[in-house]
Design an enzyme around this catalytic site. Structure first.
Site, PDB file in Angstrom:
ATOM      1  N   GLU A  21       0.844  -1.130   0.196  1.00 44.60           N
ATOM      2  CA  GLU A  21      -0.268   0.009   0.078  1.00 44.60           C
ATOM      3  C   GLU A  21       0.754   1.380   0.005  1.00 44.60           C
ATOM      4  O   GLU A  21       1.904   1.301   0.840  1.00 44.60           O
ATOM      5  CB  GLU A  21      -0.994  -0.274   1.311  1.00 44.60           C
ATOM      6  CG  GLU A  21      -2.285  -1.099   1.135  1.00 44.60           C
ATOM      7  CD  GLU A  21      -3.041  -1.005   2.196  1.00 44.60           C
ATOM      8  OE1 GLU A  21      -2.947  -0.179   3.325  1.00 44.60           O
ATOM      9  OE2 GLU A  21      -3.967  -1.802   2.552  1.00 44.60           O
ATOM     10  N   ALA A  46      -7.955  12.340   6.395  1.00 43.42           N
ATOM     11  CA  ALA A  46      -8.978  12.915   7.315  1.00 43.42           C
ATOM     12  C   ALA A  46      -9.796  11.744   7.523  1.00 43.42           C
ATOM     13  O   ALA A  46     -10.459  11.000   6.541  1.00 43.42           O
ATOM     14  CB  ALA A  46      -9.788  14.028   6.917  1.00 43.42           C
ATOM     15  N   LEU A 106     -13.320   9.650   8.656  1.00 42.95           N
ATOM     16  CA  LEU A 106     -15.197  10.058   8.266  1.00 42.95           C
ATOM     17  C   LEU A 106     -15.531   9.843   9.966  1.00 42.95           C
ATOM     18  O   LEU A 106     -14.909   9.402  10.658  1.00 42.95           O
ATOM     19  CB  LEU A 106     -15.538   9.098   7.422  1.00 42.95           C
ATOM     20  CG  LEU A 106     -15.089   9.051   5.992  1.00 42.95           C
ATOM     21  CD1 LEU A 106     -15.798   7.893   5.366  1.00 42.95           C
ATOM     22  CD2 LEU A 106     -15.645  10.258   5.295  1.00 42.95           C
ATOM     23  N   ASP A 157      -7.613  -3.487  -6.374  1.00 39.68           N
ATOM     24  CA  ASP A 157      -7.924  -3.842  -5.020  1.00 39.68           C
ATOM     25  C   ASP A 157      -9.296  -3.192  -4.643  1.00 39.68           C
ATOM     26  O   ASP A 157      -9.272  -2.446  -3.753  1.00 39.68           O
ATOM     27  CB  ASP A 157      -6.591  -3.585  -4.021  1.00 39.68           C
ATOM     28  CG  ASP A 157      -7.100  -4.103  -2.637  1.00 39.68           C
ATOM     29  OD1 ASP A 157      -7.731  -5.074  -2.604  1.00 39.68           O
ATOM     30  OD2 ASP A 157      -6.782  -3.528  -1.781  1.00 39.68           O
TER      31      ASP A 157
END
Length: 542
Positions: free
Chosen positions: A265, A349, A351, A413
């Protein structure tokens, strides 16, 4: 005799002390009386300018005022120490004030030598000003009354809540409403509605991006679940961000023999995905900023996560390293190391917490698994279109939007996607977890485009924007490069990845062209989504 001398000495000492205090008092009194005459504003400055023979706006006359302003700046600029802690001298990219924030982009220079911004011109285009339906209370994730009255004795007992339903009027002693006092992350949460995660011209975005990149980190713990190491960072204003550390350099391509689910990632993919999503006008990825983090001061020394704390060590090269606990790549062989303790990463950020705003997870009908039905059945899309929630509304079209985004990034992905439960099926999809994008620039994975190719449907607004981004004045690679130049970790993408965006965009438009060539009516392929939204708004019960 001795007692009399002592008494006399004490009296003289007291009298002398009294006169000293009186003299000091008189000196202060004279200074206080004289001071207003030397700092009298406006008319006094003009008279002084005449006497001195200098213009009224001269720096000589304005010196006292500038001195006061400088003192105020020194006190209000305490944030500078935080910025220095994250960006030590000589480490990391230097960012000028004009480059900070999402709306303060660097400008390109054309061959004529005049400065212009393709990104600003893009956002001024009529296609980026198509209005969304009117947002009512039922269309907001949180209902906030910005005029709610805050009583001083109840401020501590009842803190402002984004989901407040009280209808009392509110005005603070400063004249501001409660909403004005919210930090940027809370305003972001409050602004979420049925149609968009954030507005196109969002005045909050520069402040929120700046907070993600500069605010002091007071807590750092490992995020549970997932296949790779991610951290939850907490700021002094109670905001939180998801930190994905750098695992490989920008020019490293994913090996061709890797399965997509065992790929790294990438932190820069998260940053680039946010800007690309915004340029496509989807606005379904939460704001992301790059950041240099001090592993020692901002992770190891402040973490309360005992499992994470056990994984720190010093490498033979003298660098601070850690690896955490996760399903893949959490071992000493795949440790994350700083230089010596500075580590790049993306700060996204978060949620709203799921306890406040529940989200529903959906399996993608076209998820990439070996020998799935969509690879073998030529009529697979027809079956999907008869299955809820794809049998009505714009869910299928939103899924194809996400397909376009993933193809441009090369992201395979995408097993699941999420929506906010409050809005039911008539809402946008959240494009979360984009870290496996931008892994290869030399290969275009056409299987990602299967939903578009098999269903032959796309939103009219999406199609027109894609065509616009294929033209020279708004070329996709140019506007993405310009958008990413504002990030603190710029350059975020290498040039081969930027060129791949233009190549892949051409393939998306070619796929739509093939569908149009086969269709009897253009409307069967290019769906007027704006008209659909307006019709849907009329049908939705109050």
């Amino acid at each position: 005799m001795r007692c009399r001398l002592q008494t006399l000495f004490q009296r003289k000492f007291k009298i002398g002390l009294f006169f000293l205090l009186l003299l000091a008092f008189l000196m202060h009194l004279v200074m206080d009386l004289a001071l207003p005459y030397t700092r009298r504003p406006c008319s006094c400055d003009q008279k002084a300018a005449k006497v001195l023979g200098v213009p009224a706006g001269s720096p000589l006359v304005a010196a006292p005022k500038k001195l006061s302003l400088r003192i105020l700046q020194d006190f209000s600029g305490s944030n500078g120490s935080l910025e220095k802690s994250s960006h030590p001298q000589g480490v990391g990219p230097q960012v000028k004030d004009g480059d900070r924030g999402i709306h303060h982009q660097r400008r390109d220079v054309n061959p004529g030598g005049t400065k212009r911004s393709k990104l600003a011109a893009l956002f001024e285009h009529p296609l980026y000003k198509v209005p969304i339906p009117e947002v009512t209370h039922r269309d907001k994730l949180f209902v906030v009354n910005p005029m709610e009255k805050l009583l001083p004795w109840k401020a501590a007992e009842e803190p402002a809540c984004p989901c407040s339903t009280r209808q009392t009027e509110m005005v603070l002693p400063t004249g501001k409403t409660a909403y004005d006092t919210y930090p940027a992350w809370l305003k972001f949460h409050v602004g979420i509605n049925r149609y968009e995660l954030y507005p196109r011209q969002d005045p909050l975005m520069p402040a929120l991006i700046e907070d993600l990149a500069t605010l002091k980190i007071i807590s750092s713990v490992q995020k549970s679940g997932g296949t790779q190491l991610k951290l939850i960072m907490t700021f002094p204003n109670y905001g939180q961000a998801l930190f994905k550390p750098m695992k490989q350099t920008r020019d490293q391509e994913t090996p061709v023999d890797f399965f997509y689910f065992s790929d790294f990632e990438r932190h820069n993919a998260e940053i680039a995905a946010f800007h690309l999503d915004r340029i496509l006008d989807f606005r379904r990825i939460p704001p992301v900023s790059g950041r240099l983090v001090n592993i020692t001061q901002e992770i190891r020394d402040i973490t309360t996560d005992k499992k994470l704390a056990k994984t720190f060590f010093i490498s033979p090269a003298g660098n601070v390293c850690f690896y955490g606990e996760c399903s893949y790549y959490c071992s000493t062989e795949h440790a994350l190391c700083g230089k010596p303790d500075q580590l790049e990463g993306s700060m996204a950020a978060l949620l709203p917490d799921k306890s406040l705003a529940k989200r529903r997870s959906w399996r993608s009908p076209w998820r990439l698994v070996p020998q799935w039905e969509w690879e073998l059945n030529p009529n697979y899309c027809a079956q999907v279109r008869e299955t809820p929630p794809y049998n009505r509304g714009h869910r299928l079209l939103d899924l194809i939007d996400m397909t376009v985004l993933d193809f441009l990034m090369g992201n395979m992905d995408r097993h699941h996607y999420e929506t906010f439960e409050k809005f039911g099926n008539d809402t946008f999809l959240l494009h979360l977890d984009n870290g496996r994008g931008f892994g290869t620039h030399s290969h275009d994975e056409m299987s990602i485009l299967a939903p578009l190719q098999q269903c032959c449907r796309i939103k009219k607004s999406t199609y027109l924007r894609l065509r616009l981004l294929a033209t020279e004045p708004y070329r996709l690679s140019d506007v993405v490069r310009e958008a990413l130049a504002s990030d603190r970790l710029a350059p975020v993408l290498t040039e081969p990845h930027l060129r791949a965006l233009d190549r892949r965009l051409g393939k998306v438009l070619a796929a739509v062209g093939e569908c149009l060539a086969k269709a009897s009516w253009e409307q069967d392929v290019v769906v007027d989504d704006v008209a659909q939204l307006q019709e849907q708004e009329k049908r939705t019960p109050a």
